[in-house]
Design a protein around this motif. Sequence first.
Motif, PDB file in Angstrom:
ATOM      1  N   GLU A 243      53.937 -87.908  51.318  1.00 19.37           N
ATOM      2  CA  GLU A 243      53.361 -88.994  50.539  1.00 19.37           C
ATOM      3  C   GLU A 243      51.855 -89.138  50.752  1.00 19.37           C
ATOM      4  N   ALA A 244      51.367 -88.734  51.927  1.00 16.89           N
ATOM      5  CA  ALA A 244      49.946 -88.877  52.216  1.00 16.89           C
ATOM      6  C   ALA A 244      49.527 -87.844  53.259  1.00 16.89           C
ATOM      7  N   VAL A 245      48.613 -86.961  52.861  1.00 14.48           N
ATOM      8  CA  VAL A 245      48.129 -85.891  53.735  1.00 14.48           C
ATOM      9  C   VAL A 245      46.609 -85.832  53.623  1.00 14.48           C
ATOM     10  N   ILE A 246      45.929 -85.642  54.755  1.00 19.25           N
ATOM     11  CA  ILE A 246      44.492 -85.371  54.743  1.00 19.25           C
ATOM     12  C   ILE A 246      44.256 -83.989  55.338  1.00 19.25           C
ATOM     13  N   ILE A 247      43.478 -83.173  54.621  1.00 21.82           N
ATOM     14  CA  ILE A 247      43.089 -81.855  55.102  1.00 21.82           C
ATOM     15  C   ILE A 247      41.583 -81.887  55.369  1.00 21.82           C
ATOM     16  N   PHE A 248      41.204 -81.600  56.602  1.00 22.34           N
ATOM     17  CA  PHE A 248      39.790 -81.626  56.981  1.00 22.34           C
ATOM     18  C   PHE A 248      39.226 -80.205  57.013  1.00 22.34           C
ATOM     19  N   ALA A 249      38.048 -80.044  56.392  1.00 24.12           N
ATOM     20  CA  ALA A 249      37.335 -78.772  56.412  1.00 24.12           C
ATOM     21  C   ALA A 249      35.931 -79.000  56.952  1.00 24.12           C
ATOM     22  N   SER A 250      35.251 -77.911  57.301  1.00 25.53           N
ATOM     23  CA  SER A 250      33.967 -78.032  57.992  1.00 25.53           C
ATOM     24  C   SER A 250      32.799 -78.326  57.067  1.00 25.53           C
ATOM     25  N   THR A 251      32.861 -77.895  55.814  1.00 26.52           N
ATOM     26  CA  THR A 251      31.754 -78.095  54.878  1.00 26.52           C
ATOM     27  C   THR A 251      32.282 -78.522  53.511  1.00 26.52           C
ATOM     28  N   LYS A 252      31.387 -79.086  52.701  1.00 28.03           N
ATOM     29  CA  LYS A 252      31.809 -79.496  51.363  1.00 28.03           C
ATOM     30  C   LYS A 252      32.135 -78.279  50.493  1.00 28.03           C
ATOM     31  N   PHE A 287      44.192 -92.547  46.414  1.00 29.16           N
ATOM     32  CA  PHE A 287      44.840 -92.060  47.632  1.00 29.16           C
ATOM     33  C   PHE A 287      45.522 -93.199  48.378  1.00 29.16           C
ATOM     34  N   LYS A 288      44.854 -94.349  48.441  1.00 31.57           N
ATOM     35  CA  LYS A 288      45.468 -95.500  49.107  1.00 31.57           C
ATOM     36  C   LYS A 288      46.723 -95.953  48.376  1.00 31.57           C
ATOM     37  N   LYS A 290      48.696 -94.036  46.803  1.00 36.97           N
ATOM     38  CA  LYS A 290      49.651 -92.924  46.844  1.00 36.97           C
ATOM     39  C   LYS A 290      49.828 -92.236  45.494  1.00 36.97           C
ATOM     40  N   SER A 291      48.907 -92.470  44.536  1.00 45.33           N
ATOM     41  CA  SER A 291      48.970 -91.713  43.291  1.00 45.33           C
ATOM     42  C   SER A 291      48.355 -90.331  43.478  1.00 45.33           C
ATOM     43  N   ILE A 292      47.566 -90.165  44.521  1.00 41.23           N
ATOM     44  CA  ILE A 292      47.131 -88.859  44.998  1.00 41.23           C
ATOM     45  C   ILE A 292      47.768 -88.656  46.360  1.00 41.23           C
ATOM     46  N   LYS A 293      48.435 -87.528  46.535  1.00 43.32           N
ATOM     47  CA  LYS A 293      49.186 -87.293  47.767  1.00 43.32           C
ATOM     48  C   LYS A 293      48.368 -86.587  48.844  1.00 43.32           C
ATOM     49  N   ILE A 294      47.441 -85.722  48.427  1.00 41.08           N
ATOM     50  CA  ILE A 294      46.717 -84.888  49.381  1.00 41.08           C
ATOM     51  C   ILE A 294      45.220 -85.046  49.138  1.00 41.08           C
ATOM     52  N   LEU A 295      44.489 -85.327  50.195  1.00 36.81           N
ATOM     53  CA  LEU A 295      43.041 -85.500  50.117  1.00 36.81           C
ATOM     54  C   LEU A 295      42.380 -84.453  51.004  1.00 36.81           C
ATOM     55  N   VAL A 296      41.450 -83.693  50.424  1.00 39.06           N
ATOM     56  CA  VAL A 296      40.699 -82.684  51.164  1.00 39.06           C
ATOM     57  C   VAL A 296      39.271 -83.173  51.323  1.00 39.06           C
ATOM     58  N   GLY A 297      38.758 -83.195  52.565  1.00 36.51           N
ATOM     59  CA  GLY A 297      37.409 -83.699  52.772  1.00 36.51           C
ATOM     60  C   GLY A 297      36.820 -83.224  54.082  1.00 36.51           C
ATOM     61  N   THR A 298      35.556 -83.587  54.299  1.00 33.19           N
ATOM     62  CA  THR A 298      34.877 -83.295  55.548  1.00 33.19           C
ATOM     63  C   THR A 298      35.044 -84.487  56.488  1.00 33.19           C
ATOM     64  N   ASP A 299      34.287 -84.494  57.573  1.00 30.17           N
ATOM     65  CA  ASP A 299      34.395 -85.582  58.544  1.00 30.17           C
ATOM     66  C   ASP A 299      33.896 -86.914  58.001  1.00 30.17           C
ATOM     67  N   ASP A 306      40.787 -96.814  55.902  1.00 34.39           N
ATOM     68  CA  ASP A 306      41.953 -97.515  56.422  1.00 34.39           C
ATOM     69  C   ASP A 306      43.098 -97.338  55.441  1.00 34.39           C
ATOM     70  N   VAL A 307      43.872 -96.290  55.638  1.00 29.89           N
ATOM     71  CA  VAL A 307      44.996 -95.981  54.755  1.00 29.89           C
ATOM     72  C   VAL A 307      46.256 -95.953  55.599  1.00 29.89           C
ATOM     73  N   VAL A 308      47.193 -96.786  55.254  1.00 29.56           N
ATOM     74  CA  VAL A 308      48.445 -96.857  55.995  1.00 29.56           C
ATOM     75  C   VAL A 308      49.408 -95.785  55.498  1.00 29.56           C
ATOM     76  N   GLY A 309      50.091 -95.120  56.435  1.00 33.36           N
ATOM     77  CA  GLY A 309      51.150 -94.200  56.053  1.00 33.36           C
ATOM     78  C   GLY A 309      50.733 -92.765  55.886  1.00 33.36           C
ATOM     79  N   ILE A 310      49.598 -92.346  56.460  1.00 34.45           N
ATOM     80  CA  ILE A 310      49.231 -90.932  56.417  1.00 34.45           C
ATOM     81  C   ILE A 310      50.163 -90.170  57.359  1.00 34.45           C
TER      82      ILE A 310
END
Length: 443
Positions: A243-252, A287-288, A290-299, A306-310
């Motif tokens: 339902e909620a995933v964050i993927i962190f990468a090093s650069t944009k 994303f908050k 939950k209409s978007i399930k996966i968010l890809v971003g940097t630091d 503040d997103v509950v349920g990641i």
Amino acid sequence: MDFSEFNFESSLQEGLDAMGFEQPTPIQEKAIPVILKQRDLIACAQTGTGKTAAFILPVLNKISKSGKTTLNTLILAPTRELAIQIDQQIQGFAYFLGISSIPIYGGGDGIVWEQQKKALELGAEIVVATPGRLIALLAGGKMDLSTLEHLILDEADRMLDMGFSDDILKIVNYLPKNRQTILFSATMPPKIRQFSMKLLQNPEEITIALGKTATGVTQAFYSVYDEQKEALVKHILSQKEYEAVIIFASTKEKVKSIFKILRKGFDVEAFHSDLEQVEREKIMSDFKNKSIKILVGTDIISRGIDVVGIELVINYDTPNDPEDYVHRVGRTARADMEGEAITFVNPKDQYKFRRIEELIGMEVNQMPLPEGFEKGPEYSRNGFSKKNKPSFKQKNHSKSKFKRKPHPKSSHQKERNETKNNQSETSQKPSSSKFSNRKNVID
């Protein structure tokens, strides 16, 4: 103790009761009495511990008790996302108080600029700002800070890392010398202590769980070559309907690349600095909700959101700083919930991951690559692996179509279960309904 023991104004306590706040977190229990006593404060607490409420609540209580409607408090934050979040939390806490706040941040168009200036002219008791935009307003003579009683710096370490130290010192020159200054930081390197000496007077110090990840996080890592990361992230995401995933990468640039890889098979969005402010706000709102399930971003999204349920955090790239790992992982298992954190570690990043393990005080469990993957590099905790890199051959995945269907008996699910057992996590995976039962941690 519970919140009633702070003897807040009845209207503020009514708001806390309505929001279901019962017992303060450790940082709230220690910081709130110090702030109520008008003492300067340096507080070190990691993300997810409720530190935002720790400084907002006593300030709101003092404003409510005074009855004044002039500008009382300035809160500085490193990013527009954090400034917006703090402002939203103030609105929630101040619902029964009649106290207003204004977020001031850059990145918008001329209309946003005019709206911010107009809001300042109408007046508010609290201003939440990023340093750069605030400097521009001060230079234009658009703000009168003579009535200010509180200066709060949130995520001070991040602001210094982003090069805001000179801007902060310029802002301080506009402020009354007789004020209360409160500094919150997730880490406490020497530069923060040196910087605080320029701003605070005889401060009290509080440190809570420095460098530790939340107990509800199941942590694991894969030792991989860069060429294996694409197939591996697809494999992980295809094992369950997250339902909620964050993927962190090093650069944009890496964020954009991962987004292009995943968008064909998954409900994903990219979050980076090249987006217009209205786009970033729309993505974060979706994303908050939950209409978007996966968010890809940097630091940029490792602190302040503040997103509950990641449920899952994936470090596609091993973070450069061990503290950044703590903040990334801190996006899940918030408010005493549970979550997973998986890190991809390539050969050149092994030393970075060893530093992370040293900071968090534990050895993270290594997971074997799923069936069909070529063997990854050997991981060594004692030094760099000298094994030559083999030629990369991806088996059974070159023509695979990854569909987001649950596979309860998959090898990856078994690996995650083994990881939970190795980390003494014996509780079952929480259902989606559990994520709606929010406790009193707001950060």
